[in-house]
Design a protein around this motif. Structure first.
Motif, short mmCIF file in Angstrom:
data_model
loop_
_atom_site.label_atom_id
_atom_site.label_comp_id
_atom_site.label_asym_id
_atom_site.label_seq_id
_atom_site.Cartn_x
_atom_site.Cartn_y
_atom_site.Cartn_z
N VAL A 168 128.60 39.30 -93.33
CA VAL A 168 128.89 38.65 -94.60
C VAL A 168 129.20 37.18 -94.37
CG1 VAL A 168 130.47 38.56 -96.57
CG2 VAL A 168 129.68 40.76 -95.71
N SER A 171 128.24 35.17 -91.96
CA SER A 171 127.02 34.43 -91.62
C SER A 171 126.16 34.18 -92.86
CB SER A 171 126.20 35.19 -90.58
OG SER A 171 126.89 35.28 -89.38
N PHE A 172 126.03 35.20 -93.68
CA PHE A 172 125.26 35.04 -94.92
C PHE A 172 125.89 33.97 -95.80
CE2 PHE A 172 124.67 35.94 -99.41
CZ PHE A 172 123.29 35.89 -99.50
N CYS A 173 127.21 34.05 -95.98
CA CYS A 173 127.90 33.10 -96.85
C CYS A 173 127.81 31.67 -96.30
CB CYS A 173 129.36 33.52 -97.02
SG CYS A 173 129.54 34.99 -98.06
N ALA A 230 124.40 30.38 -97.05
CA ALA A 230 124.20 30.17 -98.49
C ALA A 230 125.16 29.12 -99.06
CB ALA A 230 124.38 31.49 -99.24
N ARG A 259 133.23 34.91 -100.15
CA ARG A 259 133.11 35.85 -99.02
C ARG A 259 133.88 37.13 -99.31
NH1 ARG A 259 132.11 32.66 -93.75
NH2 ARG A 259 131.72 30.62 -94.61
#
Length: 118
Positions: free
Chosen positions: A8, A10-12, A15, A22
C-alpha cells in the motif's frame, strides 16, 4: 514474518497520496476485499508458511529495481535456504528483467534441471 503493508505504501507513494490516504486505502482493502480474514498482509508474503512449499524455487531480482528492494528477494531466498536458487542481476531494473537473455537462460536452466512436480 514481515508486514506487507509496504504494498500500500509503495502504491501511495507512486500515486502521490498522503499519509491519511494510506490509512484509508489499507482499511478499505482489509475490510472491503478481505473482511474477516486475519493477518491478510502476511498472506501477501512469499515467506508466509514456508513449510507448505516443498518444490525448488528460483528467486529472480535486479539490484537496481526501483519498485521492490532486492532485500525482499534475499529474504525469500534466506527463508527457503537450500531449496532456493537466486538469480540476482544488476542494471535491468524492474521492467526489463524478464526480457534479458541472461535471465531467460537462467530460468530455462533452472526449469530444465528441476524435477517435475508429481
Amino acid at each position: 514474518m514481515p508486514d506487507h503493508t509496504h504494498l500500500v505504501d509503495s502504491f501511495c507513494t507512486g500515486a502521490g497520496l498522503t499519509g491519511g490516504a494510506r490509512a484509508v486505502l489499507r482499511t478499505r482493502i482489509e475490510q472491503g476485499l478481505f473482511p474477516g480474514v486475519p493477518h491478510i498482509w502476511e498472506r501477501f508474503s512469499a515467506t508466509c508458511r514456508p513449510a507448505r512449499l516443498t518444490v525448488p524455487i528460483l528467486v529472480v531480482h535486479d539490484e537496481d529495481d526501483d519498485m521492490i528492494p532486492v532485500a525482499h528477494a534475499r529474504r525469500i531466498a534466506d527463508t527457503y535456504g537450500s531449496q532456493a536458487d537466486q538469480l540476482i542481476t544488476q542494471g535491468l531494473g524492474h521492467r526489463r528483467i524478464l526480457a534479458d537473455p541472461r535471465v531467460i537462460e537462467g530460468v530455462l536452466d533452472f526449469v530444465s534441471a528441476t524435477d517435475p512436480v508429481p
